[in-house]
Design a protein around this motif. Sequence first.
Motif, PDB file in Angstrom:
ATOM      1  N   VAL A   1       0.853  -1.182   0.000  1.00 49.20           N
ATOM      2  CA  VAL A   1       0.000   0.000   0.000  1.00 49.20           C
ATOM      3  C   VAL A   1       0.889   1.233   0.000  1.00 49.20           C
ATOM      4  O   VAL A   1       2.025   1.185   0.489  1.00 49.20           O
ATOM      5  CB  VAL A   1      -0.945  -0.014   1.224  1.00 49.20           C
ATOM      6  N   GLN A   2       0.377   2.315  -0.547  1.00 52.26           N
ATOM      7  CA  GLN A   2       1.127   3.572  -0.530  1.00 52.26           C
ATOM      8  C   GLN A   2       0.996   4.245   0.833  1.00 52.26           C
ATOM      9  O   GLN A   2       0.011   4.035   1.558  1.00 52.26           O
ATOM     10  CB  GLN A   2       0.613   4.513  -1.612  1.00 52.26           C
TER      11      GLN A   2
ATOM     12  N   GLY B   1      -0.001   6.606   3.649  1.00 52.72           N
ATOM     13  CA  GLY B   1      -1.287   7.263   3.833  1.00 52.72           C
ATOM     14  C   GLY B   1      -2.480   6.359   3.607  1.00 52.72           C
ATOM     15  O   GLY B   1      -3.615   6.729   3.943  1.00 52.72           O
ATOM     16  N   GLY B   2      -2.238   5.192   3.079  1.00 51.07           N
ATOM     17  CA  GLY B   2      -3.308   4.248   2.800  1.00 51.07           C
ATOM     18  C   GLY B   2      -3.680   3.416   4.007  1.00 51.07           C
ATOM     19  O   GLY B   2      -3.184   3.627   5.120  1.00 51.07           O
ATOM     20  N   SER B   3      -4.552   2.435   3.757  1.00 55.55           N
ATOM     21  CA  SER B   3      -5.086   1.590   4.832  1.00 55.55           C
ATOM     22  C   SER B   3      -5.026   0.122   4.445  1.00 55.55           C
ATOM     23  O   SER B   3      -5.091  -0.226   3.263  1.00 55.55           O
ATOM     24  CB  SER B   3      -6.544   1.961   5.127  1.00 55.55           C
ATOM     25  N   LEU B   4      -4.920  -0.713   5.455  1.00 58.58           N
ATOM     26  CA  LEU B   4      -5.025  -2.156   5.301  1.00 58.58           C
ATOM     27  C   LEU B   4      -5.730  -2.707   6.531  1.00 58.58           C
ATOM     28  O   LEU B   4      -5.671  -2.110   7.613  1.00 58.58           O
ATOM     29  CB  LEU B   4      -3.652  -2.815   5.193  1.00 58.58           C
TER      30      LEU B   4
ATOM     31  N   ARG C   1      -3.762   5.612  14.945  1.00 60.33           N
ATOM     32  CA  ARG C   1      -3.757   5.196  13.532  1.00 60.33           C
ATOM     33  C   ARG C   1      -4.283   3.778  13.354  1.00 60.33           C
ATOM     34  O   ARG C   1      -4.938   3.477  12.359  1.00 60.33           O
ATOM     35  CB  ARG C   1      -2.344   5.276  12.957  1.00 60.33           C
TER      36      ARG C   1
ATOM     37  N   ASN D   1      -4.669   2.500   9.520  1.00 58.09           N
ATOM     38  CA  ASN D   1      -4.891   3.697   8.720  1.00 58.09           C
ATOM     39  C   ASN D   1      -3.661   4.590   8.762  1.00 58.09           C
ATOM     40  O   ASN D   1      -2.803   4.437   9.627  1.00 58.09           O
ATOM     41  CB  ASN D   1      -6.110   4.459   9.244  1.00 58.09           C
ATOM     42  N   SER D   2      -3.610   5.524   7.830  1.00 57.77           N
ATOM     43  CA  SER D   2      -2.497   6.483   7.769  1.00 57.77           C
ATOM     44  C   SER D   2      -1.153   5.767   7.832  1.00 57.77           C
ATOM     45  O   SER D   2      -0.263   6.149   8.603  1.00 57.77           O
ATOM     46  CB  SER D   2      -2.618   7.503   8.911  1.00 57.77           C
TER      47      SER D   2
ATOM     48  N   VAL E   1       4.709  -0.707   2.977  1.00 59.89           N
ATOM     49  CA  VAL E   1       4.187   0.634   2.732  1.00 59.89           C
ATOM     50  C   VAL E   1       5.220   1.406   1.919  1.00 59.89           C
ATOM     51  O   VAL E   1       6.348   1.615   2.379  1.00 59.89           O
ATOM     52  CB  VAL E   1       3.886   1.375   4.047  1.00 59.89           C
TER      53      VAL E   1
END
Length: 118
Positions: A12-13, A15-18, A66, A83-84, A116
Motif C-alpha cells: 500500500v502507498q 497514507g493508505g489503509s489495510l 492510527r 490507517n495512515s 508501505v
Amino acid sequence: QVQLVESGGGLVQAGGSLRLSCAASGSTSSINAMGWYRQAPGKQRELVARINRGDNTNYSDSVKGRFTISRVNANNTVFLQMNSLKPEDTAVYYCNAGSWLGITGPYWGQGTQVTVSS
C-alpha cells in the motif's frame, strides 16, 4: 494446541489503509488475549496491539491513533485496522494469542507481510 491463521497483508502507498485478520482454531477456550506483533528487517519483534475478551486493549505508542484492534469472541477472530500507514510500518505482522493481556502468549501465526511505499 491453538492454530492462528493471518490474512490481509499487502502493498500500500503511504497514507493508505489495510486490514489484517487472524482466526484462531483448536483449543481456543484457553485464549483470553489476542494481538499483533511486527518485525521489520534487522529489528526485534515488537508489540503493535493486544485485546482481551473484555475488549481491554493496549497499543504501541507508534501506532496509537492510527491502528485499531478489535475482535469477535464468538469465532475467535481478531482484526487490525491500519490507517495512515507510513513506510516505517513496513514489517511482517504476526498474530499472537495467550491468556493475559499484558503478557505475550505462546501461540503465533505464520506472519503476513505489510509493505508501505513512500
